[in-house]
Each structure stands twice: as C-alpha cells, then as structure tokens.
Enzyme design. Structure first.
Site, short mmCIF file in Angstrom:
data_model
loop_
_atom_site.label_atom_id
_atom_site.label_comp_id
_atom_site.label_asym_id
_atom_site.label_seq_id
_atom_site.Cartn_x
_atom_site.Cartn_y
_atom_site.Cartn_z
N LYS A 257 0.84 -1.20 0.00
CA LYS A 257 0.00 0.00 0.00
C LYS A 257 0.88 1.25 0.00
CE LYS A 257 -4.14 -1.90 0.25
NZ LYS A 257 -5.18 -1.67 -0.76
N GLU B 164 -1.61 -0.42 -8.97
CA GLU B 164 -3.08 -0.38 -8.94
C GLU B 164 -3.58 1.01 -8.59
OE1 GLU B 164 -6.69 -2.89 -6.74
OE2 GLU B 164 -4.59 -3.43 -6.43
N ASP C 101 -0.34 -0.66 -4.63
CA ASP C 101 -1.71 -0.16 -4.67
C ASP C 101 -1.73 1.22 -4.02
OD1 ASP C 101 -4.40 0.30 -4.77
OD2 ASP C 101 -4.98 -1.36 -3.46
N LYS D 58 -14.26 -6.86 -8.68
CA LYS D 58 -14.67 -7.20 -7.32
C LYS D 58 -16.19 -7.35 -7.27
CE LYS D 58 -10.83 -4.75 -5.09
NZ LYS D 58 -10.44 -3.62 -4.20
N ASP E 88 -8.86 -0.17 -10.59
CA ASP E 88 -9.70 -0.79 -9.56
C ASP E 88 -10.93 0.08 -9.31
OD1 ASP E 88 -10.87 -2.05 -7.41
OD2 ASP E 88 -9.22 -1.73 -6.02
#
Length: 358
Positions: free
Chosen positions: A161, A218, A190, A267, A243
């Site tokens: 992250k 991401e 991400d 997702k 995403d």
C-alpha cells in the site's frame, strides 16, 4: 420469491492485524451476510461495509436486500435463477454490495440444489487458486518486517500500500522492501487513488530505474481521473491496474476506449455479483486487457465466491483474495481455507458454508 426465505445477519469479525491503506485503517471486517433458503438448502452471500470505496453502509445494504430486492423477487421460484439475477440488478440504483450478496446467495443456493460446488456450478473442476497478500501502509521498517513475515507465512506475491501523501517516502519504502526480500517475490503496488499523476510517473519511473521489478501499480490516481490514468499508462513501462475506476460494464468500456489501464480488478461488491463479474472478465479478455479478481475486507463467504469465480474464469495475474486470511476467526463454519498463498475451495456443495458461528 415463492417458497424462499431471506435472512440478513450483521457481523463484525476482528482482524489479527490492523489493515491500513491510504484511505482507511480497519481493525474489524464489518459485513452483512445474507442467507436464502428453500426449506431444504441454504445459499449465502455477503455485502461488506467499505465507506471509503463503495460508500455503502450495512444499514443501507440491509434495507436494500429486505426492501426493493426482496420485492423484485416476489413470485419467482427456486429454479428461476436467470430471471432472479436480472431482477436483482434492476431492483435499485447502485447498492452493488447488496446486489452482490443476493446474487451470490442465489448462485450458492442453485449450486446446492444441483449438488455441485459453486465452482463446479460455474463450469470448473479447479479446486485451488492463488492469492497475493497485502502489506498494510507503514514506515519502511514496519513494511520490511511485514514482508519478511508474509514470506514466512507462505506468500510470494506482496501487495504494498502506497499513496499516503509522500511520493519520495513511497519510493524509499518499496526500494527497501525489494532489497530485503530479494529478486524472487513479486511486488505489486496499490495507491488507492492516493497519488497525483506527476507523482505517480515520478515514483514508478524511479522504481523502474532502480530495478525494483514492480509487477503492476493499482489505481494510482482518483477513480474519475481516467485522463490522468491514461497519461500515466502512456509514460511508464509498469502495467497499470484499474480498480476503483471500474464498477460495471460501462466503466470498463470507458477504460478500454481511453486506453486508461493495462488490467482491471473485478470485485463482486463493486460490480454487483457473479453475473456481472463474468461479463467484465470476458470483456477484458476480448479487448486484450489483463485481469485480477479482488475482494474488499470480506469473510470466507465473499472471498469464497470470488475464488470460485477465478476457478471458472481464470485471470491473467495472481488474484487479490487475502481478505479472509486477516480474520482472527471466520463468522461462518465451512467454506474456503488458506494454506499460505493457496486458497483451497471446498468439495461440498455451493460455497461449503454450513452456518453462522455463534
């Protein structure tokens, strides 16, 4: 639905380690579990609460499931899966988590009635899928320790992250992780929309020049900034994964038309369930985009459904399905189990979930 009974269950499962991103810090996985029974079999689904991503609350999901979705399904029988799934999507605007919970529960129930595993019902004989594992946002020392710990736990794809407001610090953290773990493990980043476009290009190019071998990045910029994401994609060699920019089919079409990303993260709680997720994966493949199936902070119900989807619709990169691994204890009995980076799918019908743990 004639002969079918809906039940909703609010659960809050503690995590064994706090989950920290550029958007939030979580210590519990808060979800609405939905069960649908025909009197003999029961199907399960899940709507996670993720305020900073979907904007949906558990109260809202529960109201949507018990109100417009249940009303839309009135009169349908247990064998009317195709029509039921169509009505679920049309029952309300947005509310993708609530729709996903009912969509998955209906699929799970249908798989039980057919006496097939959920992945078998979707057309697959695959029994295991691989996942990455996320390293929560933190300083360099904490991230290096977390990376070492996760490798010892049996994971070999590390999701880091970044995007916490300091681009130079992001570069330093990732460089230190790569130095600590060596060239073997894959590292993906991400940013959770946390970078500005110029910072994103600066950091990604610096990591490329330093030989850090980043697998993908991401959602580097805000979800609505497709121009910015396309600008980044054109200026770096590292693949860019969309995403938060992609919820449904229209979003993915826009990403494809604008060349905004190289891959898409699908997702269930973003797109509304397995039916739409399959369409997204097929659309990505037809247009040459890579794909990953991810999860929110979900339990063995939501992650189990996503893993079954992956088993039947293989993606181009290792998936992001470690969410349930973070739980101290699942809120349900049965279902998937983790062995390092391997998720073992159940051999019993549907999701393999047998009920709530008191």
């Amino acid at each position: 639905m004639t002969g079918l009974k809906f039940s909703t269950h609010l659960v809050s499962a503690p995590l064994h380690t706090p989950f920290v991103t550029a958007l939030r810090t979580a210590t519990h996985a808060d979800s609405l579990l939905v069960s649908i029974t025909d009197g003999e079999y029961t199907g399960w689904g899940e709507a996670p609460q993720v305020w900073k991503v979907t904007g949906e609350s558990l109260a809202g999901a529960q109201a949507c499931v018990e109100g417009p979705i249940a009303t839309a399904l009135t009169g349908l029988g247990a064998d009317d899966l195709t029509e039921a799934l169509r009505r679920v999507q049309g029952a309300a605007q947005a509310n993708f988590g609530a729709k996903a919970a009912v969509d998955v529960a209906l699929h799970d129930l249908a798989a039980h009635r057919a006496q097939k595993t959920l992945q078998g019902f979707l057309g697959s004989t695959v029994t295991t899928v691989k996942t990455d594992v996320t390293l929560s946002a933190g300083d360099s020392a904490a991230l290096v320790q977390a990376a070492t710990d996760r490798l010892a736990d049996g994971f070999d794809v590390l999701k880091v992250k970044v995007g916490t407001g300091d681009a130079a610090a992001d570069f330093d953290r990732v460089r230190r992780i790569r130095e600590a773990v060596g060239p073997g493990p894959r590292i993906r980043l991400d940013a959770n929309q946390g970078w500005h476009r110029r910072d994103a290009v600066t950091v990604i190019r610096a990591l490329e020049d330093a030989g850090c071998a980043i697998e993908l990045v991401e959602q580097p910029v805000a979800a609505a900034d497709l121009d910015g994401m396309a600008w980044i994609t054109d200026r770096v060699s590292t693949p860019i994964l969309a995403d938060e920019s992609v919820y449904g089919v229209r979003d993915l079409v826009n990403v494809i038309r604008r060349g905004a990303a190289d891959l898409v993260n699908v997702k269930l709680a973003k797109c509304g369930g397995l039916a739409t997720a399959r369409t997204l994966l097929e659309l990505a493949r037809e247009h040459g985009l890579g794909s990953v199936v991810g999860s929110m902070m979900e339990s063995h119900v939501g992650v189990g459904a996503a893993a079954a989807l992956v088993a039947a619709y293989p993606t181009t990169a290792v998936n992001d399905l470690d969410a349930a691994w973070w739980l101290e204890q699942p809120p349900v009995s049965g279902g998937i189990r983790y062995e390092g980076s391997t998720i073992h799918l159940p051999s019993t019908p549907g999701l393999g979930v047998t009920g709530l743990i008191a």
